[in-house]
Design an enzyme around this catalytic site. Structure first.
Site, PDB file in Angstrom:
ATOM      1  N   HIS A 178       0.834  -1.207   0.000  1.00  0.00           N
ATOM      2  CA  HIS A 178       0.000   0.000   0.000  1.00  0.00           C
ATOM      3  C   HIS A 178       0.873   1.264   0.000  1.00  0.00           C
ATOM      4  O   HIS A 178       0.657   2.176  -0.807  1.00  0.00           O
ATOM      5  CB  HIS A 178      -0.913  -0.013   1.227  1.00  0.00           C
ATOM      6  CG  HIS A 178      -1.756   1.207   1.397  1.00  0.00           C
ATOM      7  ND1 HIS A 178      -3.085   1.265   1.020  1.00  0.00           N
ATOM      8  CD2 HIS A 178      -1.473   2.451   1.892  1.00  0.00           C
ATOM      9  CE1 HIS A 178      -3.568   2.466   1.282  1.00  0.00           C
ATOM     10  NE2 HIS A 178      -2.612   3.214   1.812  1.00  0.00           N
ATOM     11  N   GLU A 179       1.843   1.306   0.886  1.00  0.00           N
ATOM     12  CA  GLU A 179       2.655   2.523   1.003  1.00  0.00           C
ATOM     13  C   GLU A 179       3.515   2.753  -0.239  1.00  0.00           C
ATOM     14  O   GLU A 179       3.771   3.901  -0.624  1.00  0.00           O
ATOM     15  CB  GLU A 179       3.523   2.463   2.260  1.00  0.00           C
ATOM     16  CG  GLU A 179       2.732   2.372   3.569  1.00  0.00           C
ATOM     17  CD  GLU A 179       1.721   3.489   3.759  1.00  0.00           C
ATOM     18  OE1 GLU A 179       1.979   4.608   3.277  1.00  0.00           O
ATOM     19  OE2 GLU A 179       0.659   3.245   4.368  1.00  0.00           O
TER      20      GLU A 179
ATOM     21  N   HIS B 158       1.693   4.805  -2.597  1.00  0.00           N
ATOM     22  CA  HIS B 158       1.793   6.249  -2.339  1.00  0.00           C
ATOM     23  C   HIS B 158       3.122   6.803  -2.865  1.00  0.00           C
ATOM     24  O   HIS B 158       3.158   7.885  -3.454  1.00  0.00           O
ATOM     25  CB  HIS B 158       1.702   6.529  -0.840  1.00  0.00           C
ATOM     26  CG  HIS B 158       0.324   6.390  -0.271  1.00  0.00           C
ATOM     27  ND1 HIS B 158      -0.811   6.890  -0.884  1.00  0.00           N
ATOM     28  CD2 HIS B 158      -0.112   5.797   0.877  1.00  0.00           C
ATOM     29  CE1 HIS B 158      -1.866   6.634  -0.148  1.00  0.00           C
ATOM     30  NE2 HIS B 158      -1.480   5.959   0.926  1.00  0.00           N
TER      31      HIS B 158
ATOM     32  N   HIS C  30      -5.651   7.371  -2.136  1.00  0.00           N
ATOM     33  CA  HIS C  30      -6.520   6.306  -1.639  1.00  0.00           C
ATOM     34  C   HIS C  30      -7.664   6.008  -2.593  1.00  0.00           C
ATOM     35  O   HIS C  30      -8.111   6.869  -3.348  1.00  0.00           O
ATOM     36  CB  HIS C  30      -7.069   6.685  -0.264  1.00  0.00           C
ATOM     37  CG  HIS C  30      -6.037   6.551   0.817  1.00  0.00           C
ATOM     38  ND1 HIS C  30      -6.003   7.361   1.930  1.00  0.00           N
ATOM     39  CD2 HIS C  30      -4.981   5.697   0.937  1.00  0.00           C
ATOM     40  CE1 HIS C  30      -4.987   6.998   2.700  1.00  0.00           C
ATOM     41  NE2 HIS C  30      -4.351   6.000   2.115  1.00  0.00           N
TER      42      HIS C  30
END
Lengths: 128, 190
Positions: B123-124, B127, B133
């Site tokens: 997930h990170e 980013h 998101h």
């Protein structure tokens, strides 16, 4: 703290023995606009942290369930595919206390999640 | 899927990025393997590569575990709550909460206040590459994760988003998009 697999986790780490950062928010379940509830300011700061309440609105961080909080909850519910009630109902609270990424959902007043894709909601987000 | 404001991304000339772990963390190889796997999930679908380097100060992506206030204005909050955060391109900063109980291999359980490390790492990295998101619950870029769940495979929503920014890996055959989440998804996570 790293554990190679689940069997290596000590029994002391069962959730009921752990006070997570947001566990206390469960006490706000059922709260609705117009109420004043001890500690609600902490929940407002949660919404502020993730972009749902404008960072400059520090004066709003009281224990009052005000319009800013209601709009924040509605935007949050849109983003997380929850029923948009504007209230701290059980499904919403169950979602709020989940562990999550620290990156904001709403940045500079706009969101590219669900709430930013619905024109009527976008207006509310920008207003904050 | 979504992007950060103004859609920041790594410049087209920067297709081979390096990453390093904060030396003070003394990260074990088993943990480094988790991050290597997480990076590959993204490099499988876009024309970019990620290579570990020992030089933390010169790495494009710098990964560290921290507790509480660690100087970036985004303090961690102890067990559960916020798990990690990463900054938009080209900052390359990925911070994880050192107070969490991270499960390195295999699905965690709702019976424990522990979180799957690879799920958060994937997930990170999203980013770090420029994704914001997503409201799609199956997507890697969905903001929350329950303690008992493991979500490591890119969903079609993630792939569409990242390929919008960087294009497709020529070797990507479209078979890695996941539509389901592994593990228990029913727990509240607290």
């Amino acid at each position: 703290h790293f554990f190679p697999n689940v069997s290596a986790i000590p029994p002391s780490l069962i959730p009921n023995a752990i006070e997570g950062a947001w566990t206390s928010f469960q006490n706000f379940t059922g709260c609705h606009p117009g109420q004043k509830v001890d500690g609600l300011a902490k929940l407002k700061r949660y919404f502020q942290y993730f972009g749902y309440i404008n960072n400059n609105a520090s004066t709003n961080c009281t224990d009052d369930f005000d319009d800013a909080l209601e709009e924040a909850i509605k935007t949050y519910q849109l983003n997380f595919n929850l029923n948009v009630t504007g209230e701290l109902d059980a499904p919403t609270m169950e979602h709020i206390v989940r562990p999550r990424c620290g990156v904001a959902d709403v940045i500079n007043g706009t969101s590219s999640m669900n709430s930013g894709k619905r024109p009527e909601s976008h207006i509310h987000a920008v207003a904050h | 899927y979504s992007f950060f404001p103004n859609m920041p991304r790594w410049p087209p000339s920067r297709t081979d990025l390096t990453y390093a772990f904060l030396p003070a963390n003394q990260i074990e190889d088993s943990v480094k393997v988790v991050f290597a796997r997480a990076f590959v999930r993204w490099s499988d679908v876009i024309p970019m590569t990620f290579t570990e380097t020992a030089s933390f100060s010169t790495a494009d992506i710098r990964i560290g575990f921290f507790s509480g206030d660690h100087g970036d204005g985004e303090p961690f909050d102890g067990v559960l709550g916020t798990l990690a955060h990463a900054f938009s391109p080209p900052s390359g900063l990925l911070h994880l909460d050192g107070d969490e109980n991270w499960v390195v291999n295999g699905s965690p359980s709702t019976a424990y206040a522990a979180v799957d490390l690879e799920s958060v790492a994937v997930h990170e990295i999203g980013h770090l590459l420029g994704l914001g998101h997503s409201s799609v619950e199956e997507a890697i870029m969905y903001p929350t994760i329950s303690t008992g769940s493991r979500r490591v495979e890119l969903a079609s929503d993630d792939i569409q988003g990242i390929q919008y920014l960087y294009g497709s890996n020529p070797n990507y055959n479209g078979s890695t998009a996941a539509t389901t989440q592994e593990g228990d998804t029913s727990g509240s996570g607290s």
